[in-house]
Enzyme design. Sequence first.
Site, PDB file in Angstrom:
ATOM      1  N   GLU A 179      14.489  27.949 -31.532  1.00 57.88           N
ATOM      2  CA  GLU A 179      13.634  27.083 -32.011  1.00 57.88           C
ATOM      3  C   GLU A 179      12.300  27.486 -31.661  1.00 57.88           C
ATOM      4  O   GLU A 179      11.272  26.572 -31.020  1.00 57.88           O
ATOM      5  CB  GLU A 179      13.964  25.592 -31.435  1.00 57.88           C
ATOM      6  CG  GLU A 179      15.309  25.026 -31.577  1.00 57.88           C
ATOM      7  CD  GLU A 179      15.294  23.588 -31.024  1.00 57.88           C
ATOM      8  OE1 GLU A 179      14.483  23.060 -30.447  1.00 57.88           O
ATOM      9  OE2 GLU A 179      16.356  22.851 -31.346  1.00 57.88           O
ATOM     10  N   GLU A 358      23.368  23.967 -32.484  1.00 60.25           N
ATOM     11  CA  GLU A 358      23.170  22.774 -31.287  1.00 60.25           C
ATOM     12  C   GLU A 358      23.362  21.716 -32.197  1.00 60.25           C
ATOM     13  O   GLU A 358      22.929  21.507 -33.376  1.00 60.25           O
ATOM     14  CB  GLU A 358      21.922  22.826 -30.752  1.00 60.25           C
ATOM     15  CG  GLU A 358      21.473  23.651 -29.669  1.00 60.25           C
ATOM     16  CD  GLU A 358      20.179  23.501 -29.011  1.00 60.25           C
ATOM     17  OE1 GLU A 358      19.583  22.442 -29.038  1.00 60.25           O
ATOM     18  OE2 GLU A 358      19.724  24.585 -28.506  1.00 60.25           O
TER      19      GLU A 358
HETATM   20  C1  FCB Z   1      16.718  21.086 -28.523  1.00 62.16           C
HETATM   21  C2  FCB Z   1      16.558  22.240 -27.453  1.00 62.16           C
HETATM   22  C3  FCB Z   1      17.661  21.961 -26.433  1.00 62.16           C
HETATM   23  C4  FCB Z   1      17.519  20.581 -26.008  1.00 62.16           C
HETATM   24  C5  FCB Z   1      17.712  19.816 -27.192  1.00 62.16           C
HETATM   25  C6  FCB Z   1      18.107  18.286 -26.955  1.00 62.16           C
HETATM   26  O1  FCB Z   1      15.389  21.151 -29.146  1.00 62.16           O
HETATM   27  O2  FCB Z   1      16.559  23.604 -28.131  1.00 62.16           O
HETATM   28  O3  FCB Z   1      17.172  22.821 -25.211  1.00 62.16           O
HETATM   29  O4  FCB Z   1      16.409  20.108 -25.458  1.00 62.16           O
HETATM   30  O5  FCB Z   1      16.926  19.869 -28.258  1.00 62.16           O
END
Ligand code: FCB
Length: 458
Positions: A179, A358
């Site tokens: 990210e 994620e």
């Molecule tokens: C993302 C991050 C991770 C965590 C989630 C909830 O942006 O990559 O580390 O904080 O959000």
Amino acid sequence: MTIKPDSMSVASADDQPPFPTDFTWGAATSSFQIEGASTADGRGPSIWDDFCKREGAIADGTNGDIACDHYHRSGDDVDLLARLGLGAYRFSIAWPRVYPTGSGALNPLGLDHYDRLVDALLAVDIDPYATLYHWDLPQTLEDAGGWRSRETAYAFADYAEAVVDRLGDRVSSWSTLNEPFVSANHGYVTGEHAPGRTSMLEGMAASHHLLLGHGLALERIRSIAPDAEAGIVLNFTPAEPDTDGVADVAETERVNDLENRWYIDPIAGRGYPEATAQLEGWNQNEVEDGDMALIAAPIDVLGVNFYTRQVVSALEGHKPERPTPKTDMGWDIHPHSFGKLLHDLQTGYDFPKYIISENGCAMPDNARMPDGRVDDLDRIDYFRAHLARVLDAIAAGMPIAAYFAWSLMDNFEWAHGYAKRFGIVEVDFDTLERRPKRSALWYADVAATGMLPDPRAT
Ligand code: FCB
């Protein structure tokens, strides 16, 4: 909270084609959020260690000194992954363990930790998915300019080389950055994350140096571990306008450029969104000859992180709220936006492979089962609805190979501290004991069967 059925509709398990048998099921974490052991074996300070010391920076005043103490408990955590039957684990490597001051003298003890972790994973047939940078920049580098400085991209490439030299014979999947939008935006524009700076133009410089670091690190991975797959993890928070009005639509375009296209477009060879760069007054001085080609070097896999959508208004200070169910972060639960994002990626870009690197939610976790474990039906509903969109995308021909639940365990949620719980495994932060929540058992079932069972039907 209760979740409205209309936004969470999922065909019953019987109606659904199961996930492909070779689909990879995993869980994700990151170094600073779980490792603790902040001074062990020569680790240097990261920007997050310093940021946590700032008055008011972390909602509950906590830090990463102990976190989940994963550094000392990684063997148990690998057992946990194995007991859940997961086939992959996405983790990140802490740069300040490997180079305590960011560059210069290598600290082999720091690498030993990841060496042991990778071996432990492979011993139980879990594929290691390693991310080289999940926001824990060595503080010494920040003191010298951090991501505002081109030098940091070069230091990142050297760090990547050291890690891949050591682990490249066993790690089959590498991500350079996690990210970069959040690193640049939250770290240098809004200041809500480390290093806590607040300048749009610094953020734009940081964004370019992050992407340059990605391109340089990718070259090193290619030369040391040519058979490994390599890519980058990007987050997407699709924006939609509050109204059809011209101003809201234009503002939404700007937000989508800054948040959702700023990184993927250069990687896809399209450069930075030009109109928005100009609008923000960024003259792209940092971009040197050859940079954009390096950044656009082909990747094998794009990691997609998705949590929520946003509704955008052009009115100063107006944050439109929709009557949509929310997570404990206050984020809209909107699986439809995830489905649309996947569709837009598939039709708008041509990356050879995707992973959902994620996806998950913080929930209040107040309910308990009779045996005491967290009864998080709301989290299961979230996973189930989003996984149904993954299934739809696969059915539409999108090459999605893996899904990683965020997160394996409750952890340090950055500026929110420990109060926001994203884990499928509960962590008691007094005893550091781990206990799978109901969602972990459900997810283990999904991984075993490739189906999305309705927990209320059993
Ligand atoms: C993302 C991050 C991770 C965590 C989630 C909830 O942006 O990559 O580390 O904080 O959000």
